[in-house]
Design a protein around this motif. Structure first.
Motif, mmCIF file in Angstrom:
data_model
loop_
_atom_site.group_PDB
_atom_site.id
_atom_site.type_symbol
_atom_site.label_atom_id
_atom_site.label_comp_id
_atom_site.label_asym_id
_atom_site.label_seq_id
_atom_site.Cartn_x
_atom_site.Cartn_y
_atom_site.Cartn_z
ATOM 1 N N ALA A 157 -14.278 -14.991 2.506
ATOM 2 C CA ALA A 157 -14.992 -16.434 2.118
ATOM 3 C C ALA A 157 -16.378 -16.549 2.897
ATOM 4 O O ALA A 157 -17.396 -17.052 2.410
ATOM 5 C CB ALA A 157 -14.264 -17.527 3.136
ATOM 6 N N VAL A 158 -16.834 -15.899 3.872
ATOM 7 C CA VAL A 158 -17.946 -15.495 4.521
ATOM 8 C C VAL A 158 -18.755 -14.996 3.439
ATOM 9 O O VAL A 158 -19.660 -15.193 3.233
ATOM 10 C CB VAL A 158 -17.821 -14.913 5.832
ATOM 11 C CG1 VAL A 158 -19.453 -14.432 6.250
ATOM 12 C CG2 VAL A 158 -17.350 -15.836 6.890
ATOM 13 N N ARG A 159 -18.241 -13.675 2.958
ATOM 14 C CA ARG A 159 -18.989 -12.884 1.876
ATOM 15 C C ARG A 159 -19.430 -13.886 0.827
ATOM 16 O O ARG A 159 -20.593 -13.696 0.197
ATOM 17 C CB ARG A 159 -18.272 -11.749 1.456
ATOM 18 C CG ARG A 159 -18.754 -10.515 0.628
ATOM 19 C CD ARG A 159 -18.021 -9.743 -0.176
ATOM 20 N NE ARG A 159 -17.153 -10.738 -1.135
ATOM 21 C CZ ARG A 159 -17.559 -11.237 -2.195
ATOM 22 N NH1 ARG A 159 -18.829 -10.942 -2.471
ATOM 23 N NH2 ARG A 159 -16.809 -11.934 -3.110
ATOM 24 N N ALA A 161 -23.196 -17.204 -2.405
ATOM 25 C CA ALA A 161 -23.821 -18.319 -3.002
ATOM 26 C C ALA A 161 -25.052 -19.294 -2.327
ATOM 27 O O ALA A 161 -25.195 -20.185 -2.894
ATOM 28 C CB ALA A 161 -22.320 -19.037 -2.982
ATOM 29 N N GLY A 162 -25.430 -18.420 -1.302
ATOM 30 C CA GLY A 162 -26.632 -18.774 -0.634
ATOM 31 C C GLY A 162 -26.434 -19.926 0.505
ATOM 32 O O GLY A 162 -27.055 -20.513 0.841
ATOM 33 N N TYR A 163 -25.023 -19.806 0.808
ATOM 34 C CA TYR A 163 -24.805 -20.728 2.060
ATOM 35 C C TYR A 163 -25.053 -19.971 3.260
ATOM 36 O O TYR A 163 -25.364 -18.695 3.317
ATOM 37 C CB TYR A 163 -23.365 -21.125 2.102
ATOM 38 C CG TYR A 163 -22.911 -22.051 0.752
ATOM 39 C CD1 TYR A 163 -23.578 -22.902 0.121
ATOM 40 C CD2 TYR A 163 -21.512 -21.877 0.136
ATOM 41 C CE1 TYR A 163 -23.515 -23.535 -1.023
ATOM 42 C CE2 TYR A 163 -21.156 -22.790 -0.601
ATOM 43 C CZ TYR A 163 -21.983 -23.708 -1.421
ATOM 44 O OH TYR A 163 -21.668 -24.187 -2.351
ATOM 45 N N ARG A 164 -25.144 -20.636 4.326
ATOM 46 C CA ARG A 164 -25.337 -20.217 5.915
ATOM 47 C C ARG A 164 -23.961 -20.284 6.495
ATOM 48 O O ARG A 164 -23.971 -21.188 7.201
ATOM 49 C CB ARG A 164 -26.581 -20.904 6.491
ATOM 50 C CG ARG A 164 -26.790 -20.345 7.736
ATOM 51 C CD ARG A 164 -27.405 -18.913 7.888
ATOM 52 N NE ARG A 164 -27.366 -18.510 9.230
ATOM 53 C CZ ARG A 164 -28.431 -18.620 9.940
ATOM 54 N NH1 ARG A 164 -29.589 -19.337 9.749
ATOM 55 N NH2 ARG A 164 -28.306 -18.267 11.232
ATOM 56 N N PRO A 165 -23.338 -19.223 6.765
ATOM 57 C CA PRO A 165 -22.328 -19.105 7.608
ATOM 58 C C PRO A 165 -22.743 -19.430 9.039
ATOM 59 O O PRO A 165 -23.408 -18.909 9.590
ATOM 60 C CB PRO A 165 -21.481 -17.799 7.347
ATOM 61 C CG PRO A 165 -21.787 -17.473 5.991
ATOM 62 C CD PRO A 165 -23.480 -17.917 5.890
ATOM 63 N N LEU A 166 -21.921 -20.484 9.732
ATOM 64 C CA LEU A 166 -22.642 -20.603 11.118
ATOM 65 C C LEU A 166 -21.532 -20.460 12.227
ATOM 66 O O LEU A 166 -22.163 -19.850 13.137
ATOM 67 C CB LEU A 166 -22.862 -22.243 11.247
ATOM 68 C CG LEU A 166 -23.478 -22.873 12.227
ATOM 69 C CD1 LEU A 166 -24.971 -22.593 12.274
ATOM 70 C CD2 LEU A 166 -23.294 -24.315 12.268
ATOM 71 N N GLY A 201 -32.872 -33.955 3.371
ATOM 72 C CA GLY A 201 -34.151 -33.763 2.742
ATOM 73 C C GLY A 201 -34.927 -32.516 2.911
ATOM 74 O O GLY A 201 -36.013 -32.484 2.661
ATOM 75 N N ARG A 202 -34.104 -31.579 3.269
ATOM 76 C CA ARG A 202 -34.683 -30.207 3.733
ATOM 77 C C ARG A 202 -34.317 -29.231 2.621
ATOM 78 O O ARG A 202 -33.248 -28.612 2.602
ATOM 79 C CB ARG A 202 -34.422 -29.786 4.949
ATOM 80 C CG ARG A 202 -35.165 -30.616 6.011
ATOM 81 C CD ARG A 202 -34.872 -30.129 7.457
ATOM 82 N NE ARG A 202 -35.133 -28.568 7.749
ATOM 83 C CZ ARG A 202 -34.815 -27.869 8.543
ATOM 84 N NH1 ARG A 202 -34.288 -28.400 9.800
ATOM 85 N NH2 ARG A 202 -35.292 -26.471 8.653
ATOM 86 N N ALA A 203 -35.133 -28.871 1.789
ATOM 87 C CA ALA A 203 -34.986 -27.810 0.695
ATOM 88 C C ALA A 203 -34.910 -26.529 1.244
ATOM 89 O O ALA A 203 -34.316 -25.586 0.648
ATOM 90 C CB ALA A 203 -36.225 -27.906 -0.198
ATOM 91 N N ASP A 204 -35.523 -26.387 2.547
ATOM 92 C CA ASP A 204 -35.596 -24.879 2.940
ATOM 93 C C ASP A 204 -34.105 -24.575 3.957
ATOM 94 O O ASP A 204 -33.935 -23.703 4.545
ATOM 95 C CB ASP A 204 -36.668 -24.695 4.208
ATOM 96 C CG ASP A 204 -36.678 -25.742 5.161
ATOM 97 O OD1 ASP A 204 -36.142 -26.981 4.982
ATOM 98 O OD2 ASP A 204 -36.767 -25.419 6.336
ATOM 99 N N LEU A 205 -33.294 -25.634 3.979
ATOM 100 C CA LEU A 205 -32.244 -25.455 4.910
ATOM 101 C C LEU A 205 -30.934 -25.025 3.898
ATOM 102 O O LEU A 205 -30.463 -26.162 3.481
ATOM 103 C CB LEU A 205 -32.053 -26.494 5.733
ATOM 104 C CG LEU A 205 -30.819 -26.700 6.884
ATOM 105 C CD1 LEU A 205 -31.446 -25.617 7.920
ATOM 106 C CD2 LEU A 205 -30.542 -27.835 7.684
ATOM 107 N N PRO A 206 -30.592 -24.154 4.074
ATOM 108 C CA PRO A 206 -29.192 -23.986 3.184
ATOM 109 C C PRO A 206 -27.770 -24.697 3.829
ATOM 110 O O PRO A 206 -28.010 -25.096 5.093
ATOM 111 C CB PRO A 206 -28.841 -22.350 3.586
ATOM 112 C CG PRO A 206 -29.527 -21.836 4.548
ATOM 113 C CD PRO A 206 -30.728 -23.013 5.059
#
Ligand code: PLP
Length: 495
Positions: free
Chosen positions: A237-239, A244-249, A185-190
């Motif tokens: 893939a990382v690029r 796309a707004g994802y957060r590579p971890l 439920g966290r909109a701030d977390l990609p």
């Protein structure tokens, strides 16, 4: 109380304690004699259990006995009930999956572990456990030539080691606040993303599932023709994910993949991870043992740049299941991930003494370092290396036999001690479905022999047989027997 009443009361029963130590000594002597005989002749058993599903359950009583039973009766049932259901990982003909061994020193260490019954929840509940774990993981790190500031600990399996490493990766950036606030439920977390090769072990997916990252967010990167992760594809893939707004971890590099023992180009991956601020976890659950050899150090060069590394001593380091070693260069991050001290666990020494529960998901831990200590001392680093080297030489020899035989092919480079191969009779050339069925029948026939046990894998659309040499008792004669059975099976009319 009147005398008459006192006499009629039952005598106070003796407290129901344990069996007498003399009983232990007597039965342990019988059991260790039985184990010694088992280790001398494991070949008297079929390597793969012939039990059918549910058979053992049906032979056992549905409820626990109400009354005590003698140890003689229990030990007698080992041969009758248990052994038929044992697949013999200690059998020298065990050539499936990643073969491994309970070596004699390891078995003795495991026996003592049970007897001492250490519960390592805090340093004070077992200083020996905490400090032997620190020492043995340090010894192994040094034997592998890894940076001497890496912090090591022992878990049960590589699956758990990888889970913990990826939990730490998520904690590396405290601004994500996952430990405190969770992920739901966290909109701030990609969306958090983890990258690994298409040949990486499924434990990476399971870790993502367990951590709430989600299986969909494990990005499987295509491999090259040697089954190694393509770094250019990883970069892309990382690029694309960032765009796309994802957060590579994190990236998981596999050093010794489950199917073929391929080794991802970890030096290049490490450069990319540094540039992109990604945690690099190295899964060398099996292949890490190669670091004992100069050629293994060359093959795995770059592993020293990882943020964390897992090597299973219970795979190719002759230590009985279970003993997985996890190292990280970021112990403070691991501690930040897992440390939690309820009031009842507070101690005066907690700031100066190592409590491994601060670095792991579990609170109580077994004294696994004891068996690793036995194994490392009894074989010595040189002895461990010699055994690993011998297995690699056996694999090379087996691969040569396959290559030299018409109608057979080796289908992956032999990097360590695993050979992937298959039968390719001319009449089935090009028909992958028919080749799969043909090799599947060979496998079933060979495994039914009882003298060896092989497993299979799939590489693309190819069904492939595997010989994995990792058991300390496997010699050339066992491989020769496997090869004879394979050729016989391929020539059999029904196959
Ligand atoms: N990583 C690799 C490369 C493996 O091959 C395996 C299992 O064979 C694992 C991880 C999982 O190991 P474990 O059973 O210790 O969780």
């Amino acid at each position: 109380m009147p005398e008459s009443q006192r006499a009629s009361r039952p005598p106070h029963p003796a407290p129901p304690g344990d069996l007498a130590p003399e009983e232990f000594a007597r039965h342990a002597a019988a059991l260790t004699a039985w184990i010694a005989e088992y280790l001398r002749t494991p070949e008297r058993y079929p390597v793969l259990s012939r039990l059918s599903p549910g058979e053992l359950c049906r032979s056992l009583p549905p409820h626990a006995p109400e009354a005590e039973e003698s140890l003689e009766a229990i030990l007698a049932d080992i041969d009758r009930l248990i052994m038929p259901g044992v697949t013999h990982w200690n059998h020298p003909g065990f050539l499936a999956y990643f073969a491994n061994t309970a070596s004699v020193p390891g078995i003795l260490g495991e026996l003592l572990t049970a007897a001492l019954n250490q519960v390592g929840i805090l340093w004070r509940t077992s200083p020996a456990l905490a400090e032997l774990e620190e020492t043995t993981t340090g010894w192994l790190r040094d034997a592998f030539g890894l940076p001497d500031d890496w912090f090591g600990m022992i878990t049960d399996t590589a699956s758990v080691s990888t889970l913990q490493a990826l939990a730490a990766a998520r904690e590396m950036d405290p601004s994500l606040e996952v430990r405190l606030r969770g992920m739901a439920g966290r909109a701030d977390l990609p969306r958090l993303r983890i990258y690994c090769s298409e040949h990486a072990h499924s434990s990476v997916d399971k870790a993502a599932i367990t951590l709430g990252i989600g299986a969909e967010n494990v990005v499987r990167i295509a491999a090259d023709d040697r089954y190694r992760m393509r770094v250019a594809a990883l970069e892309e893939a990382v690029r694309a994910d960032r765009a796309a707004g994802y957060r590579p971890l994190a990236v998981v590099a596999t050093l010794g993949s489950t199917s073929t023992t391929s080794v991802d180009p970890i030096a290049e991956i490490a450069t990319l991870c540094r540039r992109e601020s990604l945690w690099l976890h190295a899964d060398a659950a099996y292949g890490g043992a190669m670091l004992l050899l100069p050629e293994g150090r060359a093959l795995l060069a770059g592993v020293e740049h990882a943020d964390s590394l897992v090597v299973n001593a219970h795979k190719w380091l002759f230590t009985p299941m279970d003993c997985s070693v996890l190292w990280t260069r970021h112990p403070r991050v691991l501690k930040r991930t897992f440390a939690l001290t309820p009031a009842y666990l507070e101690t005066e020494e907690q700031d100066v003494a190592l409590s491994l529960s601060d670095y792991s998901f579990q609170l109580g831990r077994r004294f696994r370092a004891l068996k690793l200590w036995f194994v490392m001392r009894a074989f010595g680093v040189r002895g461990l290396a010699a055994r690993v080297q011998h297995h690699c030489a056996l694999a090379t020899r087996f691969a040569d036999w396959v290559r030299e035989e018409a109608g057979w092919e080796v289908v992956a480079p032999v990097e360590m001690s695993v050979v992937c191969f298959r039968s390719v009779p001319a009449r089935l050339a090009g028909d992958e479905g028919a080749l799969a069925a043909h090799n599947g029948r060979i496998l079933d026939r060979v495994n039914a022999s009882g003298s060896v046990f092989l497993s299979h894998t799939k590489l693309g659309d190819r069904y492939v047989l595997r010989v994995a040499i990792g058991n300390i008792r496997t010699q050339e004669s066992h491989l020769a027997e496997a090869w004879r059975l394979l050729r016989d099976a391929a020539a059999h009319p029904g196959v």
